[in-house]
Design an enzyme around this catalytic site. Structure first.
Site, PDB file in Angstrom:
ATOM      1  N   ASN A 141       0.133  -3.493   3.525  1.00 54.70           N
ATOM      2  CA  ASN A 141      -0.027  -4.404   4.674  1.00 54.70           C
ATOM      3  C   ASN A 141      -0.128  -5.871   4.260  1.00 54.70           C
ATOM      4  OD1 ASN A 141      -2.585  -3.993   3.646  1.00 54.70           O
ATOM      5  ND2 ASN A 141      -3.595  -3.963   5.637  1.00 54.70           N
ATOM      6  N   THR A 172      -7.859   8.252   0.446  1.00 50.80           N
ATOM      7  CA  THR A 172      -7.380   8.035  -0.929  1.00 50.80           C
ATOM      8  C   THR A 172      -8.511   7.464  -1.783  1.00 50.80           C
ATOM      9  OG1 THR A 172      -5.155   7.647  -0.106  1.00 50.80           O
ATOM     10  CG2 THR A 172      -5.611   6.901  -2.326  1.00 50.80           C
ATOM     11  N   GLY A 173      -9.291   6.568  -1.214  1.00 54.09           N
ATOM     12  CA  GLY A 173     -10.425   5.987  -1.952  1.00 54.09           C
ATOM     13  C   GLY A 173     -11.378   7.064  -2.458  1.00 54.09           C
ATOM     14  N   GLU A 211     -11.916  -1.042  -1.378  1.00 55.49           N
ATOM     15  CA  GLU A 211     -11.837  -1.731  -0.090  1.00 55.49           C
ATOM     16  C   GLU A 211     -11.074  -0.779   0.817  1.00 55.49           C
ATOM     17  OE1 GLU A 211     -10.790  -3.234   2.855  1.00 55.49           O
ATOM     18  OE2 GLU A 211      -9.441  -4.643   1.844  1.00 55.49           O
ATOM     19  N   LYS A 229      -0.377  -0.635  -9.508  1.00 53.88           N
ATOM     20  CA  LYS A 229       0.533   0.279  -8.817  1.00 53.88           C
ATOM     21  C   LYS A 229       0.619  -0.190  -7.363  1.00 53.88           C
ATOM     22  CE  LYS A 229       0.388   3.722  -6.195  1.00 53.88           C
ATOM     23  NZ  LYS A 229       1.545   3.349  -5.374  1.00 53.88           N
ATOM     24  N   GLY A 246      -7.052   0.551   0.340  1.00 55.15           N
ATOM     25  CA  GLY A 246      -6.222   1.518   1.061  1.00 55.15           C
ATOM     26  C   GLY A 246      -7.085   2.380   1.949  1.00 55.15           C
ATOM     27  N   SER A 247      -6.601   3.573   2.211  1.00 51.11           N
ATOM     28  CA  SER A 247      -7.301   4.437   3.166  1.00 51.11           C
ATOM     29  C   SER A 247      -8.572   5.016   2.543  1.00 51.11           C
ATOM     30  CB  SER A 247      -6.376   5.562   3.602  1.00 51.11           C
ATOM     31  OG  SER A 247      -6.072   6.370   2.484  1.00 51.11           O
ATOM     32  N   ARG A 278      -2.576  -9.516  14.859  1.00 53.17           N
ATOM     33  CA  ARG A 278      -2.005 -10.025  13.613  1.00 53.17           C
ATOM     34  C   ARG A 278      -1.422  -8.846  12.836  1.00 53.17           C
ATOM     35  NH1 ARG A 278      -4.863 -11.840   8.421  1.00 53.17           N
ATOM     36  NH2 ARG A 278      -6.531 -10.545   9.234  1.00 53.17           N
ATOM     37  N   ARG A 297      -5.732 -10.967  -5.063  1.00 50.81           N
ATOM     38  CA  ARG A 297      -7.187 -10.983  -4.825  1.00 50.81           C
ATOM     39  C   ARG A 297      -7.918 -10.189  -5.911  1.00 50.81           C
ATOM     40  NH1 ARG A 297      -9.233  -9.688   1.195  1.00 50.81           N
ATOM     41  NH2 ARG A 297      -9.091  -7.509   0.575  1.00 50.81           N
TER      42      ARG A 297
HETATM   43  P1  ADP Z   1      -1.606   4.361   3.727  1.00 53.04           P
HETATM   44  O1  ADP Z   1      -1.689   5.725   4.365  1.00 53.04           O
HETATM   45  O2  ADP Z   1      -1.893   3.263   4.647  1.00 53.04           O
HETATM   46  O3  ADP Z   1      -0.344   4.144   2.956  1.00 53.04           O
HETATM   47  P2  ADP Z   1      -2.980   4.967   1.301  1.00 53.04           P
HETATM   48  O4  ADP Z   1      -4.423   4.967   0.944  1.00 53.04           O
HETATM   49  O5  ADP Z   1      -2.263   6.261   1.270  1.00 53.04           O
HETATM   50  O6  ADP Z   1      -2.845   4.290   2.714  1.00 53.04           O
HETATM   51  O7  ADP Z   1      -2.183   3.943   0.363  1.00 53.04           O
HETATM   52  C1  ADP Z   1      -2.736   2.826  -0.282  1.00 53.04           C
HETATM   53  C2  ADP Z   1      -2.289   2.835  -1.733  1.00 53.04           C
HETATM   54  O8  ADP Z   1      -2.812   4.009  -2.332  1.00 53.04           O
HETATM   55  C3  ADP Z   1      -0.772   2.891  -1.922  1.00 53.04           C
HETATM   56  O9  ADP Z   1      -0.442   2.151  -3.087  1.00 53.04           O
HETATM   57  C4  ADP Z   1      -0.528   4.353  -2.156  1.00 53.04           C
HETATM   58  O10 ADP Z   1       0.637   4.619  -2.889  1.00 53.04           O
HETATM   59  C5  ADP Z   1      -1.762   4.707  -2.965  1.00 53.04           C
HETATM   60  N1  ADP Z   1      -2.064   6.138  -3.007  1.00 53.04           N
HETATM   61  C6  ADP Z   1      -1.918   7.057  -2.038  1.00 53.04           C
HETATM   62  N2  ADP Z   1      -2.265   8.285  -2.492  1.00 53.04           N
HETATM   63  C7  ADP Z   1      -2.664   8.124  -3.780  1.00 53.04           C
HETATM   64  C8  ADP Z   1      -3.110   9.001  -4.817  1.00 53.04           C
HETATM   65  N3  ADP Z   1      -3.228  10.300  -4.622  1.00 53.04           N
HETATM   66  N4  ADP Z   1      -3.419   8.469  -6.024  1.00 53.04           N
HETATM   67  C9  ADP Z   1      -3.292   7.142  -6.244  1.00 53.04           C
HETATM   68  N5  ADP Z   1      -2.846   6.270  -5.325  1.00 53.04           N
HETATM   69  C10 ADP Z   1      -2.536   6.744  -4.106  1.00 53.04           C
END
Ligand code: ADP
Length: 511
Positions: A181, A264-265, A282, A204, A260-261, A310, A189
């Site tokens: 986004n 995933t965090g 974050e 990545k 990210g989400s 936005r 940052r």
């Molecule tokens: P969104 O669903 O909005 O894409 P994510 O949390 O999936 O949110 O994505 C944010 C970042 O985390 C991206 O760079 C994505 O490739 C990465 N990501 C998603 N899944 C994994 C994972 N299993 N391990 C590491 N990075 C990941």
């Protein structure tokens, strides 16, 4: 006009240059070198056998094919970062500062082209993309300054024959995983702070928006950032779990910084546990935007527009729930609807009139549709918008819902799209209770002209950032981050660099 041949030469790796990107880059001259498709490791552009497509989210057209790194490339990048760490961390802060500043100046010199890359791969309006580039560059400038202000401490000892010192030292190699986004700003940052502290990094980027990350690598290289200090390993969604695991479990990596989400965090936190890595997270938000009876309604409407729409509602600090007190409710809804209809224009990000670009992908549009249909099925009314835009693909009409209640999905999860659900409330306590019922707490906003209420509510909201009579609050000087499941740590500001520093206590005895 840059010839196709020159552009191709600027794009190592298995990439061809499809027509949309060729059109985008025509007339860029030497800045066409910003369009890269390889992985960047150890100061070099590296070819990878596989490639994945990067597409325009508005039309679905393929823009480029980018190196699809796997676990092996991720580990190689970590080793490069680890080799570079001793000399980078030992370099005088003034030298690191000068290189960050040079990188900042190169971003500013190339700001128009960097903005075009964001709009091409993310879809946001070009004006917003320009704003992002200035915001993104500001982190390099800020941390170039902060690099020289990492002070330790001398502590008065309890014993006569001792002296006590506190040193701050870089944590080591940082794995940095970023979202789509803000394809540029979410990288600088983190990386600005990390490099200023003396850490080296492997980034990545999100699979939807790797071109901005690679353009940053090109400029880092031009700035003279030493080999191995800044590495980028782009990869497809298919390779992401393997690359993520390789980066986040490697014993050579000392720190993970992720935006990210929340889902995933949490996974990355599990990875971090095994080797007890430092983490900054974050994660998602669910920002409340409260309008009290005492508010200046026009100010509140302007703030609501900015805070909700936005980036087409695709930021983690975007308002997700509007709570409006019953005395001002009808006026607010009426004025908000008028403002949406008059001021927001859905379209291609490169069209000057556009304020609302496409959503990032089909999955994002489906979530928006699910939230709207659930709300309507439970009694919400669509005041404006409510469906896909006639432009098709991922374009969606900016939407306002009224008669919303707290049992609807849109008030329980982050929508990450252009939907503004309005809940009517009666008392201040009720509004604060609804706002705080979320298990996340990133940003929160409220509008009030009552000083007592301003203090009370600012203190009571369970969030990391509060906008009082303000709908936009991100700035390089301010600490960005959340409480509860919105994450750990702070970015930007004087606090951001601490995320990449260890505190070491040194006791001088026998004096
Ligand atoms: P969104 O669903 O909005 O894409 P994510 O949390 O999936 O949110 O994505 C944010 C970042 O985390 C991206 O760079 C994505 O490739 C990465 N990501 C998603 N899944 C994994 C994972 N299993 N391990 C590491 N990075 C990941």
């Amino acid at each position: 006009m840059a010839s196709l041949g020159r552009l191709r030469a600027a794009l190592p790796g298995p990439c061809s240059l499809p027509a949309p990107l060729r059109r985008l880059a025509s007339g860029w001259g030497s800045a066409a070198a910003l369009l890269r498709s390889g992985a960047f490791m150890d100061g070099r552009w590296v070819e990878v056998a596989a490639a994945f497509p990067v597409c325009d989210p508005g039309s679905g057209t393929e823009l480029a094919r980018v190196a699809d790194c796997g676990a092996a490339e991720a580990r190689a990048a970590v080793r490069a970062a680890h080799r570079a760490w001793p000399s980078w961390s030992a370099a005088p802060a003034k030298e690191r500062s000068a290189l960050l500043r040079k990188w900042y100046h190169l971003m500013i010199e190339n700001k128009d082209d960097l903005a075009k890359i964001i709009t091409a791969e993310n879809g946001k309006p070009l004006k917003e993309a320009h704003g992002e580039i200035l915001y993104s560059a500001s982190f390099l400038e800020w941390f170039a300054e902060e690099a020289r202000r990492v002070y330790g401490d001398i502590i008065p000892p309890a014993a006569k024959d001792r002296r006590i010192l506190v040193l701050k030292q870089p944590v080591g190699v940082a794995a940095i995983i970023t979202p789509w986004n803000f394809p540029s700003a979410m990288i600088t940052r983190k990386v600005g702070a990390a490099l200023a502290a003396g850490c080296t990094v492997v980034v990545k980027p999100a699979e939807d928006t790797p071109l901005s990350a690679l353009a940053l690598a090109e400029l880092a290289n031009q700035a003279g950032i030493p080999a191995g200090v800044f590495n980028v390993v782009p990869c497809s969604r298919q390779q992401t779990p393997a690359v993520g695991e390789a980066l986040c479990t490697d014993p050579l990596v000392a720190k993970i910084s992720f935006t990210g989400s929340t889902a995933t965090g949490k996974l990355l936190l599990h990875y971090a546990a095994d080797t007890v890595k430092r983490v900054s997270m974050e994660l998602g938000g669910h920002a409340p935007f409260i309008v009290f009876d005492s508010a200046n309604v026009d100010q509140a409407v302007a703030g609501a527009l900015a805070s909700k729409y936005r980036n087409s509602g695709q930021t983690c600090v975007c308002t997700n729930r509007f709570l409006v007190q019953k005395g001002i409710h009808d006026t607010f809804v009426e004025k908000f609807a008028k403002a949406i209809e008059k001021e927001l224009h859905v379209g291609n990000g490169f069209d000057e009139r556009t304020t609302q670009g496409p959503l990032i992908n089909e999955k994002a549009v489906e979530k928006v549709e699910r939230h709207i249909s659930d709300a309507v099925a439970q009694g919400a009314s669509i005041v404006t918008g409510g469906k896909r835009h006639s432009l098709g693909k991922n374009f969606f009409e900016p939407t306002l819902l009224s008669n919303v209640t707290t049992n609807m999905l849109c008030t329980q999860e982050e929508t990450f799209g252009p939907v503004a659900p309005v809940i009517k409330f009666d008392t201040e306590a009720e509004a604060v209770a609804i706002a705080n019922s979320a298990n996340v707490g990133l940003a929160g906003y409220f509008y009030s002209q009552d000083p007592g209420q301003i203090w009370r509510v600012a203190e009571q909201l369970e969030v990391g950032m509060v906008g009082v009579n303000e709908g936009l609050l991100s700035a390089v000087e301010c600490p960005f981050g959340g409480v509860k499941q919105s994450g750990l740590g702070r970015e930007g500001s004087k606090y951001g660099i601490d995320e990449y520093l260890e505190v070491k206590y040194v006791c001088f005895g026998g004096l």
